[in-house]
Write a protein that holds these residues in place. Structure first.
Motif, PDB file in Angstrom:
ATOM      1  N   GLY A 156      31.512  17.831  -0.421  1.00 18.86           N
ATOM      2  CA  GLY A 156      31.163  18.983  -1.242  1.00 18.86           C
ATOM      3  C   GLY A 156      29.675  19.281  -1.214  1.00 18.86           C
ATOM      4  O   GLY A 156      29.113  19.823  -2.173  1.00 18.86           O
ATOM      5  N   MET A 157      29.030  18.953  -0.100  1.00 19.50           N
ATOM      6  CA  MET A 157      27.596  19.214   0.059  1.00 19.50           C
ATOM      7  C   MET A 157      27.290  19.319   1.554  1.00 19.50           C
ATOM      8  O   MET A 157      28.117  18.924   2.389  1.00 19.50           O
ATOM      9  N   PRO A 158      26.135  19.845   1.924  1.00 18.57           N
ATOM     10  CA  PRO A 158      25.784  19.903   3.337  1.00 18.57           C
ATOM     11  C   PRO A 158      25.798  18.511   3.967  1.00 18.57           C
ATOM     12  O   PRO A 158      25.399  17.530   3.331  1.00 18.57           O
ATOM     13  N   ALA A 159      26.239  18.432   5.224  1.00 15.38           N
ATOM     14  CA  ALA A 159      26.369  17.136   5.890  1.00 15.38           C
ATOM     15  C   ALA A 159      26.004  17.259   7.363  1.00 15.38           C
ATOM     16  O   ALA A 159      26.121  18.324   7.968  1.00 15.38           O
ATOM     17  N   SER A 160      25.578  16.139   7.928  1.00 20.95           N
ATOM     18  CA  SER A 160      25.275  16.091   9.347  1.00 20.95           C
ATOM     19  C   SER A 160      25.326  14.626   9.791  1.00 20.95           C
ATOM     20  O   SER A 160      25.792  13.760   9.050  1.00 20.95           O
ATOM     21  N   SER A 161      24.825  14.368  10.995  1.00 17.71           N
ATOM     22  CA  SER A 161      24.788  13.005  11.520  1.00 17.71           C
ATOM     23  C   SER A 161      23.498  12.793  12.289  1.00 17.71           C
ATOM     24  O   SER A 161      22.787  13.747  12.631  1.00 17.71           O
ATOM     25  N   THR A 162      23.203  11.548  12.601  1.00 18.61           N
ATOM     26  CA  THR A 162      21.982  11.218  13.326  1.00 18.61           C
ATOM     27  C   THR A 162      21.934  11.890  14.689  1.00 18.61           C
ATOM     28  O   THR A 162      20.880  12.358  15.128  1.00 18.61           O
ATOM     29  N   SER A 163      23.067  11.962  15.379  1.00 20.85           N
ATOM     30  CA  SER A 163      23.080  12.574  16.710  1.00 20.85           C
ATOM     31  C   SER A 163      22.595  14.017  16.658  1.00 20.85           C
ATOM     32  O   SER A 163      21.784  14.451  17.493  1.00 20.85           O
ATOM     33  N   PHE A 164      23.087  14.782  15.683  1.00 21.36           N
ATOM     34  CA  PHE A 164      22.616  16.156  15.549  1.00 21.36           C
ATOM     35  C   PHE A 164      21.167  16.193  15.075  1.00 21.36           C
ATOM     36  O   PHE A 164      20.436  17.142  15.380  1.00 21.36           O
ATOM     37  N   GLY A 165      20.743  15.171  14.353  1.00 22.70           N
ATOM     38  CA  GLY A 165      19.346  15.073  13.975  1.00 22.70           C
ATOM     39  C   GLY A 165      18.434  15.048  15.193  1.00 22.70           C
ATOM     40  O   GLY A 165      17.384  15.706  15.217  1.00 22.70           O
ATOM     41  N   THR A 193      24.014   6.950  15.104  1.00 20.56           N
ATOM     42  CA  THR A 193      23.948   7.761  16.310  1.00 20.56           C
ATOM     43  C   THR A 193      25.223   7.592  17.130  1.00 20.56           C
ATOM     44  O   THR A 193      25.946   8.552  17.395  1.00 20.56           O
ATOM     45  N   SER A 194      25.514   6.362  17.513  1.00 20.42           N
ATOM     46  CA  SER A 194      26.661   6.116  18.396  1.00 20.42           C
ATOM     47  C   SER A 194      27.986   6.456  17.739  1.00 20.42           C
ATOM     48  O   SER A 194      28.937   6.864  18.416  1.00 20.42           O
ATOM     49  N   GLY A 195      28.061   6.318  16.418  1.00 22.84           N
ATOM     50  CA  GLY A 195      29.293   6.629  15.708  1.00 22.84           C
ATOM     51  C   GLY A 195      29.550   8.112  15.559  1.00 22.84           C
ATOM     52  O   GLY A 195      30.564   8.525  15.001  1.00 22.84           O
ATOM     53  N   LEU A 216      14.637   7.040  20.963  1.00 21.62           N
ATOM     54  CA  LEU A 216      15.148   5.687  20.754  1.00 21.62           C
ATOM     55  C   LEU A 216      16.288   5.752  19.740  1.00 21.62           C
ATOM     56  O   LEU A 216      16.070   5.662  18.537  1.00 21.62           O
ATOM     57  N   PRO A 217      17.524   5.937  20.200  1.00 22.23           N
ATOM     58  CA  PRO A 217      18.658   5.980  19.278  1.00 22.23           C
ATOM     59  C   PRO A 217      18.988   4.580  18.762  1.00 22.23           C
ATOM     60  O   PRO A 217      18.419   3.593  19.232  1.00 22.23           O
ATOM     61  N   ASN A 218      19.912   4.538  17.809  1.00 20.66           N
ATOM     62  CA  ASN A 218      20.426   3.325  17.160  1.00 20.66           C
ATOM     63  C   ASN A 218      19.740   3.101  15.813  1.00 20.66           C
ATOM     64  O   ASN A 218      18.597   2.648  15.735  1.00 20.66           O
ATOM     65  N   THR A 219      20.449   3.414  14.738  1.00 19.19           N
ATOM     66  CA  THR A 219      19.916   3.210  13.386  1.00 19.19           C
ATOM     67  C   THR A 219      19.875   1.730  13.001  1.00 19.19           C
ATOM     68  O   THR A 219      19.356   1.389  11.944  1.00 19.19           O
ATOM     69  N   ALA A 220      20.403   0.856  13.863  1.00 19.85           N
ATOM     70  CA  ALA A 220      20.300  -0.589  13.625  1.00 19.85           C
ATOM     71  C   ALA A 220      18.954  -1.142  14.069  1.00 19.85           C
ATOM     72  O   ALA A 220      18.659  -2.315  13.839  1.00 19.85           O
ATOM     73  N   ARG A 224      29.557  -2.478  20.398  1.00 22.02           N
ATOM     74  CA  ARG A 224      29.185  -1.187  20.961  1.00 22.02           C
ATOM     75  C   ARG A 224      30.162  -0.804  22.078  1.00 22.02           C
ATOM     76  O   ARG A 224      29.830  -0.804  23.255  1.00 22.02           O
ATOM     77  N   ARG A 225      31.389  -0.488  21.645  1.00 16.29           N
ATOM     78  CA  ARG A 225      32.399   0.041  22.552  1.00 16.29           C
ATOM     79  C   ARG A 225      32.868   1.376  21.995  1.00 16.29           C
ATOM     80  O   ARG A 225      32.829   1.607  20.785  1.00 16.29           O
ATOM     81  N   ALA A 226      33.332   2.247  22.869  1.00 16.99           N
ATOM     82  CA  ALA A 226      33.725   3.582  22.425  1.00 16.99           C
ATOM     83  C   ALA A 226      34.796   3.540  21.352  1.00 16.99           C
ATOM     84  O   ALA A 226      34.743   4.282  20.368  1.00 16.99           O
ATOM     85  N   ASP A 227      35.784   2.647  21.486  1.00 16.19           N
ATOM     86  CA  ASP A 227      36.876   2.620  20.515  1.00 16.19           C
ATOM     87  C   ASP A 227      36.404   2.151  19.150  1.00 16.19           C
ATOM     88  O   ASP A 227      36.756   2.738  18.118  1.00 16.19           O
ATOM     89  N   THR A 228      35.592   1.098  19.105  1.00 20.10           N
ATOM     90  CA  THR A 228      35.119   0.591  17.815  1.00 20.10           C
ATOM     91  C   THR A 228      34.135   1.570  17.172  1.00 20.10           C
ATOM     92  O   THR A 228      34.108   1.721  15.946  1.00 20.10           O
ATOM     93  N   LEU A 229      33.344   2.256  17.976  1.00 20.48           N
ATOM     94  CA  LEU A 229      32.386   3.221  17.431  1.00 20.48           C
ATOM     95  C   LEU A 229      33.094   4.431  16.845  1.00 20.48           C
ATOM     96  O   LEU A 229      32.693   4.947  15.803  1.00 20.48           O
ATOM     97  N   ARG A 230      34.151   4.875  17.507  1.00 24.83           N
ATOM     98  CA  ARG A 230      34.928   5.975  16.930  1.00 24.83           C
ATOM     99  C   ARG A 230      35.559   5.556  15.601  1.00 24.83           C
ATOM    100  O   ARG A 230      35.601   6.329  14.639  1.00 24.83           O
TER     101      ARG A 230
END
Length: 243
Positions: free
Chosen positions: A99-108, A76-78, A185-189, A42-48
């Motif tokens: 080619g379809m609608p997309a989002s991420s957990t953070s925007f969720g 979330t963090s990614g 409570l973030p983190n899908t892990a 859980r570091r910024a570089d590895t998450l990016r």
């Protein structure tokens, strides 16, 4: 039948998704593809790096063949680690590649707060403090007021995935504050889906968790509304009637 597509990083709490599918009902199918996360840290570089376009694109063909109608990067963090604008760019690229609608957990999380009409929130994150603060910054960019941030200092997804009910409830209690209208409570892990109603009963307010809002966000992308009380307050609101 509606097929929901998820790109899930590595292996930790992916068994939350079959449970979600069961609770959503027989006409919802969950399709989950694991992505390579590289180093589990859980570091910024590895998450990016975990949410790079190349890593996300690698799982899309399997989702397309499975008939997915929308895809959510179930991390979330990614996503929030890229910042508000960077996270938007990430999902725009994902939608184009898929080619379809997309989002991420953070925007969720951001859209779920709007759905339940909540602005003041407390955050209970398994992450180290610096990563937890980045999530709080993301929520503020989305219009939320963050009243408290509690970071548990967990450095890997594997550690978070090993947490059980005792650790989960302790995290939620530590995060809550009297002026918060909801606890996030973030983190899908983190395994949370089996415990959401009990968490909400104990805290007396809505609790939004990463895998829960990920599923809700994918349903939102497919214009589906499902009443599923066992998935918490987020899944029990009546549709808004447009006049």
């Amino acid at each position: 039948m509606t097929a929901l597509g998820f790109l899930y990083p590595g292996h930790a709490a992916e068994d939350d998704y079959p449970r979600i599918e069961q609770l959503l009902g027989s006409d919802i199918r969950v399709e989950l593809v694991h992505t390579d996360i590289g180093e589990d840290a859980r570091r910024a570089d590895t998450l990016r790096g975990a949410g790079s376009p190349e890593r996300l694109a690698a799982g899309l063909e399997e989702l397309r063949l499975a008939g997915a109608e929308a895809v959510v990067w179930a991390c979330t963090s990614g996503s929030f680690v890229h910042g508000w604008e960077g996270a938007h760019e990430q999902v725009r690229g994902l939608a184009l590649a898929a080619g379809m609608p997309a989002s991420s957990t953070s925007f969720g999380f951001v859209h779920a707060l709007r759905e339940i009409e909540v602005r003041r929130v407390a955050v209970g994150a398994t992450y180290p403090d610096d990563i937890a603060r980045l999530f709080a910054d993301f929520l503020r960019a989305g219009g939320a007021e963050v009243t408290a941030v509690h970071g548990a200092g967990i450095a890997t997804a594997a550690e978070a995935g090993a947490w059980g009910e005792r650790e989960l409830f302790a995290l939620a209690r530590a995060a809550d504050s009297p002026d918060a209208e909801a606890v996030l409570l973030p983190n899908t892990a983190l395994h949370t889906v089996a415990h959401i109603p009990a968490l909400e009963k104990e805290l007396g307010k809505p609790v939004l968790t990463a895998n829960q809002v990920t599923a809700w966000q994918c349903l939102r992308l497919t214009d589906r509304r499902v009443n599923a009380p066992e998935l918490g307050a987020l899944f029990t609101r009546e549709p808004v009637v447009q006049v």
